[in-house]
Design a protein around this motif. Sequence first.
Motif, mmCIF file in Angstrom:
data_model
loop_
_atom_site.group_PDB
_atom_site.id
_atom_site.type_symbol
_atom_site.label_atom_id
_atom_site.label_comp_id
_atom_site.label_asym_id
_atom_site.label_seq_id
_atom_site.Cartn_x
_atom_site.Cartn_y
_atom_site.Cartn_z
ATOM 1 N N VAL A 138 22.875 0.428 -49.879
ATOM 2 C CA VAL A 138 21.757 1.055 -49.173
ATOM 3 C C VAL A 138 20.443 0.733 -49.877
ATOM 4 O O VAL A 138 19.434 0.393 -49.238
ATOM 5 N N ALA A 139 20.441 0.829 -51.213
ATOM 6 C CA ALA A 139 19.228 0.539 -51.978
ATOM 7 C C ALA A 139 18.791 -0.906 -51.782
ATOM 8 O O ALA A 139 17.598 -1.189 -51.584
ATOM 9 N N TRP A 140 19.743 -1.828 -51.829
ATOM 10 C CA TRP A 140 19.412 -3.245 -51.652
ATOM 11 C C TRP A 140 18.837 -3.503 -50.259
ATOM 12 O O TRP A 140 17.851 -4.232 -50.102
ATOM 13 N N LEU A 141 19.429 -2.899 -49.246
ATOM 14 C CA LEU A 141 18.947 -3.098 -47.875
ATOM 15 C C LEU A 141 17.560 -2.495 -47.672
ATOM 16 O O LEU A 141 16.717 -3.073 -46.977
ATOM 17 N N ILE A 142 17.311 -1.324 -48.283
ATOM 18 C CA ILE A 142 15.991 -0.704 -48.158
ATOM 19 C C ILE A 142 14.920 -1.616 -48.733
ATOM 20 O O ILE A 142 13.860 -1.828 -48.132
ATOM 21 N N GLU A 143 15.196 -2.180 -49.915
ATOM 22 C CA GLU A 143 14.209 -3.065 -50.532
ATOM 23 C C GLU A 143 14.032 -4.345 -49.727
ATOM 24 O O GLU A 143 12.903 -4.786 -49.489
ATOM 25 N N LYS A 144 15.139 -4.936 -49.277
ATOM 26 C CA LYS A 144 15.082 -6.236 -48.606
ATOM 27 C C LYS A 144 14.478 -6.135 -47.211
ATOM 28 O O LYS A 144 13.670 -6.987 -46.815
ATOM 29 N N LEU A 145 14.863 -5.094 -46.464
ATOM 30 C CA LEU A 145 14.460 -5.013 -45.060
ATOM 31 C C LEU A 145 13.163 -4.233 -44.841
ATOM 32 O O LEU A 145 12.507 -4.414 -43.812
ATOM 33 N N VAL A 146 12.803 -3.361 -45.793
ATOM 34 C CA VAL A 146 11.628 -2.492 -45.578
ATOM 35 C C VAL A 146 10.551 -2.728 -46.625
ATOM 36 O O VAL A 146 9.460 -3.209 -46.317
ATOM 37 N N LEU A 147 10.849 -2.405 -47.857
ATOM 38 C CA LEU A 147 9.799 -2.382 -48.880
ATOM 39 C C LEU A 147 9.227 -3.759 -49.172
ATOM 40 O O LEU A 147 8.031 -3.884 -49.446
ATOM 41 N N ARG A 148 10.053 -4.783 -49.154
ATOM 42 C CA ARG A 148 9.571 -6.127 -49.453
ATOM 43 C C ARG A 148 8.454 -6.549 -48.499
ATOM 44 O O ARG A 148 7.568 -7.327 -48.864
ATOM 45 N N HIS A 149 8.481 -6.011 -47.293
ATOM 46 C CA HIS A 149 7.483 -6.388 -46.291
ATOM 47 C C HIS A 149 6.260 -5.465 -46.315
ATOM 48 O O HIS A 149 5.338 -5.652 -45.517
ATOM 49 N N LEU A 150 6.275 -4.479 -47.196
ATOM 50 C CA LEU A 150 5.176 -3.520 -47.246
ATOM 51 C C LEU A 150 4.462 -3.525 -48.596
ATOM 52 O O LEU A 150 3.783 -2.562 -48.948
ATOM 53 N N VAL A 151 4.622 -4.633 -49.348
ATOM 54 C CA VAL A 151 3.963 -4.731 -50.646
ATOM 55 C C VAL A 151 2.445 -4.669 -50.466
ATOM 56 O O VAL A 151 1.877 -5.288 -49.561
ATOM 57 N N ASN A 152 1.791 -3.885 -51.324
ATOM 58 C CA ASN A 152 0.329 -3.723 -51.335
ATOM 59 C C ASN A 152 -0.222 -2.998 -50.113
ATOM 60 O O ASN A 152 -1.420 -3.044 -49.851
ATOM 61 N N GLN A 153 0.652 -2.337 -49.363
ATOM 62 C CA GLN A 153 0.167 -1.529 -48.245
ATOM 63 C C GLN A 153 -0.339 -0.175 -48.747
ATOM 64 O O GLN A 153 -0.099 0.217 -49.890
ATOM 65 N N GLU A 154 -1.055 0.533 -47.885
ATOM 66 C CA GLU A 154 -1.583 1.844 -48.247
ATOM 67 C C GLU A 154 -0.449 2.838 -48.503
ATOM 68 O O GLU A 154 0.651 2.700 -47.964
ATOM 69 N N GLY A 155 -0.750 3.839 -49.337
ATOM 70 C CA GLY A 155 0.250 4.847 -49.659
ATOM 71 C C GLY A 155 0.774 5.570 -48.435
ATOM 72 O O GLY A 155 1.965 5.890 -48.351
ATOM 73 N N ALA A 156 -0.113 5.830 -47.448
ATOM 74 C CA ALA A 156 0.316 6.519 -46.234
ATOM 75 C C ALA A 156 1.325 5.680 -45.456
ATOM 76 O O ALA A 156 2.290 6.215 -44.882
ATOM 77 N N THR A 157 1.141 4.370 -45.461
ATOM 78 C CA THR A 157 2.078 3.486 -44.776
ATOM 79 C C THR A 157 3.454 3.534 -45.428
ATOM 80 O O THR A 157 4.491 3.623 -44.763
ATOM 81 N N LEU A 158 3.463 3.498 -46.762
ATOM 82 C CA LEU A 158 4.730 3.555 -47.495
ATOM 83 C C LEU A 158 5.415 4.901 -47.305
ATOM 84 O O LEU A 158 6.642 4.977 -47.176
ATOM 85 N N LEU A 159 4.623 5.975 -47.265
ATOM 86 C CA LEU A 159 5.194 7.304 -47.051
ATOM 87 C C LEU A 159 5.859 7.389 -45.677
ATOM 88 O O LEU A 159 6.970 7.918 -45.534
ATOM 89 N N MET A 160 5.180 6.849 -44.657
ATOM 90 C CA MET A 160 5.758 6.858 -43.315
ATOM 91 C C MET A 160 7.029 6.020 -43.267
ATOM 92 O O MET A 160 7.980 6.359 -42.551
ATOM 93 N N ALA A 161 7.063 4.936 -44.050
ATOM 94 C CA ALA A 161 8.272 4.108 -44.091
ATOM 95 C C ALA A 161 9.442 4.906 -44.659
ATOM 96 O O ALA A 161 10.565 4.840 -44.141
ATOM 97 N N THR A 162 9.202 5.677 -45.724
ATOM 98 C CA THR A 162 10.289 6.477 -46.300
ATOM 99 C C THR A 162 10.695 7.609 -45.366
ATOM 100 O O THR A 162 11.867 8.006 -45.346
ATOM 101 N N LEU A 163 9.763 8.127 -44.568
ATOM 102 C CA LEU A 163 10.138 9.121 -43.558
ATOM 103 C C LEU A 163 11.063 8.494 -42.515
ATOM 104 O O LEU A 163 12.039 9.111 -42.076
ATOM 105 N N GLY A 164 10.752 7.259 -42.121
ATOM 106 C CA GLY A 164 11.632 6.558 -41.189
ATOM 107 C C GLY A 164 13.016 6.330 -41.780
ATOM 108 O O GLY A 164 14.033 6.494 -41.098
ATOM 109 N N ILE A 165 13.060 5.969 -43.066
ATOM 110 C CA ILE A 165 14.344 5.795 -43.751
ATOM 111 C C ILE A 165 15.114 7.108 -43.773
ATOM 112 O O ILE A 165 16.346 7.136 -43.610
ATOM 113 N N THR A 166 14.398 8.225 -43.959
ATOM 114 C CA THR A 166 15.026 9.540 -43.971
ATOM 115 C C THR A 166 15.801 9.798 -42.688
ATOM 116 O O THR A 166 17.001 10.119 -42.707
ATOM 117 N N TYR A 167 15.127 9.648 -41.553
ATOM 118 C CA TYR A 167 15.774 9.944 -40.276
ATOM 119 C C TYR A 167 16.869 8.929 -39.951
ATOM 120 O O TYR A 167 17.886 9.271 -39.333
#
Length: 309
Positions: A84-113
Amino acid sequence: MAFFLETLIGGLMAGMLYSLVALGFVLIYKASGVFNFAQGAMVLFAALAMARFAEWIPKWTGIASPVFAAVAAFVIAGAIMFAVAWLIEKLVLRHLVNQEGATLLMATLGITYFLEGLGQTIFGSDIYKIDVGMPKDPVFLLESMFQGGILVNKEDVIAAGIAAALVVLLSVFFQKTSTGRALRAVADDHQAAQSIGIPLNRIWVIVWCVAGVVALVAGMIWGSKLGVQFSLTTVALRALPVVILGGLTSVPGAIIGGLIIGVGEKLSEVYLGPYVGGGIEIWFAYVLALVFLLFRPQGLFGEKIIDRV
């Protein structure tokens, strides 16, 4: 005095469990700058995986030993959390490098649901039991010093010991290993770490894997105490005040903050609750966190935001 010590010890043991969940927030934020709102969902998903595999393994293997089932289920759930950790980094976080904190927070909310829905689809939505053999009967301590002794729950003592041991292991990992030093370098300065050849993507995968293991241990303990149910995600909400109090960038702060809030909840409920009708334990941590946000937003051991820019 004996009653006070019972309350104090109960608070310390509850605080260790809060600290365990808070560590997941702190580890990920320090390494990647992401406030991982999905930590509670990770706790739930890991607990569901362990509970269900502990139920399925005896049927698949014909081995009826609950110890074997619990150990095997823990190993499988750990492997799943790594994936799960590897997929989160590969499919989500890797594409959101240097994005705003609010964007990253919304991404983790999406991961939550997503994790909550996936967990319900794969493992079901009933209440499941995790049995790791922890005794649930109470024991009396220091009977020679206090009349009647101090009543302590064995399960709470063992759970607090497991949480403390994991905290020690993580501290040794971060301080004594080359990977741990690389993680600390990334936490201090992403660009400087990258300039000396530290691969950020690999470091982020490692720290999410570590957070996944933390979530698994927390889910195992809370699942053993309360049963595995979807309300486990609210455990993360109980850890948020711990992070605010101790500091979002401080591992020691997560530990000390958890102990302070655990003790504060128990003592305030016992000694102040009767005067206000009870219920202090429900909101005490959030009020304390609000006070810190107003007067010391970086927490007890966190760094000021201006110092990190």
